[in-house]
Design a protein around this motif. Structure first.
Motif, PDB file in Angstrom:
ATOM      1  N   LEU A  27       0.849  -1.169   0.018  1.00  0.00           N
ATOM      2  CA  LEU A  27      -0.160   0.071  -0.100  1.00  0.00           C
ATOM      3  C   LEU A  27       1.000   1.243   0.240  1.00  0.00           C
ATOM      4  CD1 LEU A  27      -2.719   1.336   0.178  1.00  0.00           C
ATOM      5  CD2 LEU A  27      -2.635   1.283   2.620  1.00  0.00           C
ATOM      6  N   VAL A  28       0.607   2.109  -0.774  1.00  0.00           N
ATOM      7  CA  VAL A  28       1.027   3.488  -1.056  1.00  0.00           C
ATOM      8  C   VAL A  28       0.504   4.503  -0.593  1.00  0.00           C
ATOM      9  CG1 VAL A  28       2.357   5.006  -2.577  1.00  0.00           C
ATOM     10  CG2 VAL A  28       2.632   2.494  -2.988  1.00  0.00           C
ATOM     11  N   SER A  29      -0.723   4.645  -1.000  1.00  0.00           N
ATOM     12  CA  SER A  29      -1.555   5.889  -0.694  1.00  0.00           C
ATOM     13  C   SER A  29      -2.949   5.503  -0.872  1.00  0.00           C
ATOM     14  CB  SER A  29      -1.102   7.072  -1.135  1.00  0.00           C
ATOM     15  OG  SER A  29      -1.323   6.873  -2.789  1.00  0.00           O
ATOM     16  N   GLY A  40      -8.506   7.347 -15.219  1.00  0.00           N
ATOM     17  CA  GLY A  40      -6.979   7.238 -14.950  1.00  0.00           C
ATOM     18  C   GLY A  40      -6.192   8.147 -14.395  1.00  0.00           C
ATOM     19  N   ILE A  41      -4.876   8.221 -14.617  1.00  0.00           N
ATOM     20  CA  ILE A  41      -3.915   9.205 -13.967  1.00  0.00           C
ATOM     21  C   ILE A  41      -2.775   9.576 -14.926  1.00  0.00           C
ATOM     22  CG2 ILE A  41      -2.362   9.719 -12.081  1.00  0.00           C
ATOM     23  CD1 ILE A  41      -3.640   7.513 -10.370  1.00  0.00           C
ATOM     24  N   ASP A  42      -2.619  10.586 -15.251  1.00  0.00           N
ATOM     25  CA  ASP A  42      -1.706  11.188 -15.988  1.00  0.00           C
ATOM     26  C   ASP A  42      -0.051  11.099 -15.452  1.00  0.00           C
ATOM     27  OD1 ASP A  42      -1.196  13.641 -14.754  1.00  0.00           O
ATOM     28  OD2 ASP A  42      -2.299  14.642 -16.272  1.00  0.00           O
ATOM     29  N   GLN A 245       5.303   0.994 -11.856  1.00  0.00           N
ATOM     30  CA  GLN A 245       5.372   0.374 -10.817  1.00  0.00           C
ATOM     31  C   GLN A 245       4.168   0.693  -9.927  1.00  0.00           C
ATOM     32  OE1 GLN A 245       9.489   0.326  -9.489  1.00  0.00           O
ATOM     33  NE2 GLN A 245      10.162  -0.702 -11.174  1.00  0.00           N
ATOM     34  N   ILE A 246       3.215   1.466 -10.268  1.00  0.00           N
ATOM     35  CA  ILE A 246       2.093   1.628  -9.407  1.00  0.00           C
ATOM     36  C   ILE A 246       0.809   1.065  -9.921  1.00  0.00           C
ATOM     37  CG2 ILE A 246       0.796   3.567  -8.246  1.00  0.00           C
ATOM     38  CD1 ILE A 246       3.492   3.247  -7.018  1.00  0.00           C
ATOM     39  N   LEU A 247       0.219   0.241  -9.131  1.00  0.00           N
ATOM     40  CA  LEU A 247      -1.100  -0.165  -9.320  1.00  0.00           C
ATOM     41  C   LEU A 247      -2.227   0.717  -8.851  1.00  0.00           C
ATOM     42  CD1 LEU A 247      -3.023  -2.323 -10.624  1.00  0.00           C
ATOM     43  CD2 LEU A 247      -2.628  -3.668  -8.298  1.00  0.00           C
ATOM     44  N   SER A 248      -3.199   1.212  -9.454  1.00  0.00           N
ATOM     45  CA  SER A 248      -4.099   2.142  -9.004  1.00  0.00           C
ATOM     46  C   SER A 248      -5.445   1.327  -9.168  1.00  0.00           C
ATOM     47  CB  SER A 248      -4.041   3.318  -9.571  1.00  0.00           C
ATOM     48  OG  SER A 248      -2.984   3.960  -9.482  1.00  0.00           O
ATOM     49  N   THR A 256      -6.762   3.691  -4.673  1.00  0.00           N
ATOM     50  CA  THR A 256      -5.803   3.106  -3.833  1.00  0.00           C
ATOM     51  C   THR A 256      -4.725   2.901  -4.589  1.00  0.00           C
ATOM     52  OG1 THR A 256      -7.641   2.224  -2.076  1.00  0.00           O
ATOM     53  CG2 THR A 256      -5.470   1.563  -1.893  1.00  0.00           C
ATOM     54  N   ASN A 257      -3.419   3.266  -4.309  1.00  0.00           N
ATOM     55  CA  ASN A 257      -2.261   2.834  -4.925  1.00  0.00           C
ATOM     56  C   ASN A 257      -1.552   2.049  -4.330  1.00  0.00           C
ATOM     57  OD1 ASN A 257      -2.872   5.144  -7.009  1.00  0.00           O
ATOM     58  ND2 ASN A 257      -2.367   6.686  -5.485  1.00  0.00           N
ATOM     59  N   TYR A 258      -0.837   0.912  -5.141  1.00  0.00           N
ATOM     60  CA  TYR A 258      -0.083   0.131  -4.605  1.00  0.00           C
ATOM     61  C   TYR A 258       1.371   0.102  -5.360  1.00  0.00           C
ATOM     62  CZ  TYR A 258      -4.568  -1.813  -2.621  1.00  0.00           C
ATOM     63  OH  TYR A 258      -5.661  -1.868  -1.714  1.00  0.00           O
ATOM     64  N   LYS A 259       2.079  -0.323  -4.634  1.00  0.00           N
ATOM     65  CA  LYS A 259       3.597  -0.589  -5.297  1.00  0.00           C
ATOM     66  C   LYS A 259       3.653  -2.119  -5.704  1.00  0.00           C
ATOM     67  CE  LYS A 259       8.170   0.754  -6.142  1.00  0.00           C
ATOM     68  NZ  LYS A 259       8.273   2.064  -6.980  1.00  0.00           N
ATOM     69  N   ILE A 260       4.085  -2.095  -7.133  1.00  0.00           N
ATOM     70  CA  ILE A 260       4.450  -3.617  -7.420  1.00  0.00           C
ATOM     71  C   ILE A 260       5.361  -3.467  -8.520  1.00  0.00           C
ATOM     72  CG2 ILE A 260       3.459  -5.461  -8.553  1.00  0.00           C
ATOM     73  CD1 ILE A 260       0.798  -5.197  -7.525  1.00  0.00           C
ATOM     74  N   ILE A 261       6.478  -4.462  -8.369  1.00  0.00           N
ATOM     75  CA  ILE A 261       7.672  -4.437  -9.162  1.00  0.00           C
ATOM     76  C   ILE A 261       7.266  -5.637 -10.008  1.00  0.00           C
ATOM     77  CG2 ILE A 261      10.033  -4.670  -9.559  1.00  0.00           C
ATOM     78  CD1 ILE A 261      10.118  -3.071  -6.661  1.00  0.00           C
TER      79      ILE A 261
END
Length: 263
Positions: A27-29, A40-42, A245-248, A256-261
């Motif tokens: 979890l990032v934010s 989406g997000i730019d 590397q961010i899954l939204s 919710t944003n997650y970090k996944i590599i």
């Protein structure tokens, strides 16, 4: 019946191969959002969403909106160029081009064009052009929105798209038979491979897919021949996107944003 059994077998094989392979998300934010449909997000983390068929752009300090209810439901939005956003209104055979403050740059009604296009798929391409799949000719082509010229670049083919997306140089789609195709700006069509059945999907590159089936989310890597289920994420998602590397994930009016590599 034979095709159904083959598809069932393919899906069963995929599910079995996925078991035991997990990819954890950190979890990032998270933040609430008023829109009912997340778009989406730019690259500079502006959020885009739809509420009551009104298109919104939001950052920490500002909110913009574009409304054109006379054109009906927004079918597709292309955010590749934040300075020239593409809105497709399929029911009215129209496209709207917006600037970065959601001001209308240009309105295109294909029904009024000399070429008489009936568009079923739209995406931004390079050099002032749009990808357009025309259902009348059953051809994929490039539409120059500077001069109104449409140039078909393929021979006729059946355009039953289960999913499609594009970038400036490539148009990709998955048909109803789960065949994944790609077409370049010169009209060369390539069959990439067959994919497993999905509810929603994102093509990350020619070897990597992110897709959902039911309440499960998977990364499928064809180069490594692996399929990994994403763990530690909310399973009641309505939409997802992966970039840098961010899954939204959009769920219940929250992003919710997650970090996944991934490789």
């Amino acid at each position: 019946m034979k095709k159904q059994l083959q598809l069932f077998g393919f899906l069963l094989f995929f599910i079995c191969s996925a078991q035991g392979q997990m990819k954890n998300a950190s979890l990032v934010s998270s933040q609430s959002i008023s829109g009912s449909t997340f778009v989406g997000i730019d690259v500079i983390f502006n959020l885009y969403y739809i509420e009551n068929n009104v298109f919104f752009k939001k950052n920490k300090s500002q909110l913009w909106q574009y409304k054109n209810l006379s054109l009906g439901k927004i079918t597709k939005i292309d955010l590749q160029n934040p300075l020239k956003i593409v809105l497709f209104y399929e029911d009215f055979n129209s496209v709207i081009l917006l600037d970065n403050q959601l001001n209308e740059i240009q309105k295109i009604n294909f029904s009024n064009e000399n070429s008489s296009i009936i568009a079923a798929a739209i995406g931004i391409a390079s050099q002032n052009k749009l990808w357009v799949f025309d259902t009348l000719s059953q051809k994929l082509g490039l539409y120059n929105y500077s001069n109104g010229d449409f140039k078909p670049i393929t021979t006729s083919f059946q355009g039953n798209f289960k999913y499609y997306e594009s970038d400036f140089n490539t148009f990709q789609w998955i048909d109803d038979n789960l065949n994944w195709f790609s077409c370049d700006i010169y009209g060369k069509i390539s069959l990439i491979r067959k994919v497993a059945d999905f509810d929603k999907i994102q093509i990350l590159n020619s070897e990597l897919l992110l897709f959902s089936k039911g309440e499960h989310l998977y990364f499928q890597d064809f180069k490594l021949n692996t399929t990994e289920e994403v763990q530690n994420v909310n399973k009641s998602f309505e939409f997802f996107t992966y970039k840098d590397q961010i899954l939204s994930i959009f769920t219940n009016r929250e992003i919710t944003n997650y970090k996944i590599i991934v490789p």
